[in-house]
Scaffold this motif. Sequence first.
Motif, mmCIF file in Angstrom:
data_model
loop_
_atom_site.group_PDB
_atom_site.id
_atom_site.type_symbol
_atom_site.label_atom_id
_atom_site.label_comp_id
_atom_site.label_asym_id
_atom_site.label_seq_id
_atom_site.Cartn_x
_atom_site.Cartn_y
_atom_site.Cartn_z
ATOM 1 N N VAL A 27 42.006 44.902 48.492
ATOM 2 C CA VAL A 27 40.833 44.747 47.616
ATOM 3 C C VAL A 27 41.116 43.871 46.405
ATOM 4 N N MET A 28 42.372 43.840 45.922
ATOM 5 C CA MET A 28 42.729 43.101 44.703
ATOM 6 C C MET A 28 41.778 43.484 43.550
ATOM 7 N N GLU A 29 41.710 44.773 43.279
ATOM 8 C CA GLU A 29 40.850 45.272 42.190
ATOM 9 C C GLU A 29 41.419 44.773 40.860
ATOM 10 N N THR A 30 40.595 44.084 40.086
ATOM 11 C CA THR A 30 41.126 43.355 38.930
ATOM 12 C C THR A 30 41.522 44.250 37.754
ATOM 13 N N TYR A 32 39.174 45.055 35.583
ATOM 14 C CA TYR A 32 38.184 44.690 34.551
ATOM 15 C C TYR A 32 36.767 45.058 34.992
ATOM 16 N N ARG A 33 36.619 45.495 36.250
ATOM 17 C CA ARG A 33 35.286 45.663 36.817
ATOM 18 C C ARG A 33 34.759 47.068 36.516
ATOM 19 N N LEU A 63 51.509 37.287 41.858
ATOM 20 C CA LEU A 63 50.054 37.153 41.855
ATOM 21 C C LEU A 63 49.458 37.881 40.650
ATOM 22 N N ALA A 64 48.361 37.351 40.148
ATOM 23 C CA ALA A 64 47.638 37.948 39.021
ATOM 24 C C ALA A 64 46.287 38.451 39.547
ATOM 25 N N PRO A 65 45.538 39.221 38.736
ATOM 26 C CA PRO A 65 44.222 39.671 39.198
ATOM 27 C C PRO A 65 43.269 38.522 39.531
ATOM 28 N N ALA A 66 43.587 37.305 39.097
ATOM 29 C CA ALA A 66 42.720 36.155 39.370
ATOM 30 C C ALA A 66 42.792 35.682 40.813
ATOM 31 N N ILE A 67 43.623 36.325 41.629
ATOM 32 C CA ILE A 67 43.669 35.961 43.049
ATOM 33 C C ILE A 67 42.579 36.741 43.774
ATOM 34 N N ALA A 68 41.868 36.054 44.658
ATOM 35 C CA ALA A 68 40.728 36.655 45.351
ATOM 36 C C ALA A 68 41.173 37.796 46.266
ATOM 37 N N ALA A 69 40.236 38.674 46.597
ATOM 38 C CA ALA A 69 40.500 39.766 47.529
ATOM 39 C C ALA A 69 41.006 39.207 48.856
ATOM 40 N N PHE A 72 45.185 35.078 50.351
ATOM 41 C CA PHE A 72 45.584 34.050 51.309
ATOM 42 C C PHE A 72 46.635 33.183 50.643
#
Lengths: 106, 153
Positions: A27-30, A32-33, A63-69, A72
Amino acid sequence: MARALINLPRTARRGEVIEIRTLIQHVMETGYRPRADGSVAPRDIITHFTCLYNNEEVFSVELAPAIAANPFLSFSLVTAESGILAFTWTGDNGFEQTETRSLTVT
Amino acid sequence: MSSLSLSRSRIERRALGAGLLAVVLARPARAERPGLREAVLGFTGGAEPVEGGVALDIPPLVENGNTVPVTIAVESAMTETEHVRRIALFNERNPQPHVITARLGPRAGRARLSTRMRLATSQRLVAVAEMSDGSFRSASAEVIVTLAACVEG
């Protein structure tokens, strides 16, 4: 186990530069949501990825939270000898997954 | 007497005009958020990266900021003596300036990396590469985002 897709050639010539593409379900939950109740969803991301070629690190990323779910990644490496490629993703909440692929070098 | 005062007022007017022009020209095209600069300098250890030698490929107009393909390629022979050690990507207006930091070496063969990122709003991106001789190179790109990430979840 999260679903992981790894795309690389099965065989390659020695010294050839091959491209590897990887994608893993996450999911790559940031962190911040906001959720429906107004609280902020805690961060849950993949923080590291490494690629080992016969137990030698050839590529790694943070990787940082700025990577999409479903992160890739596409990168390349030079083939040297036949062997095993090990891909490891590690992240928050103890996430760790390793996938291996064999590569035949002719 | 009158001609002297006339020429003086003319000079003053010209000086004022030049001053205004200088203010307009001196103002940067776009103020860089301190977080971006600090993150870049944190990566380089205080060294100022040199523009060029890096290609940052990202669509200039993004419809959906939730997943934006981005490719960074660095010009390098990727040999034992001359290769790229690290590649990093930074953004200007997401909550955090970091996007990705990659470590690679001569065994990578090509200094090229692709991923998909989130963009919170229209902003500038900076890619920085650390070369094996300790120098830093960079490239930047402006992106316009129509649907931002982090809004609809």
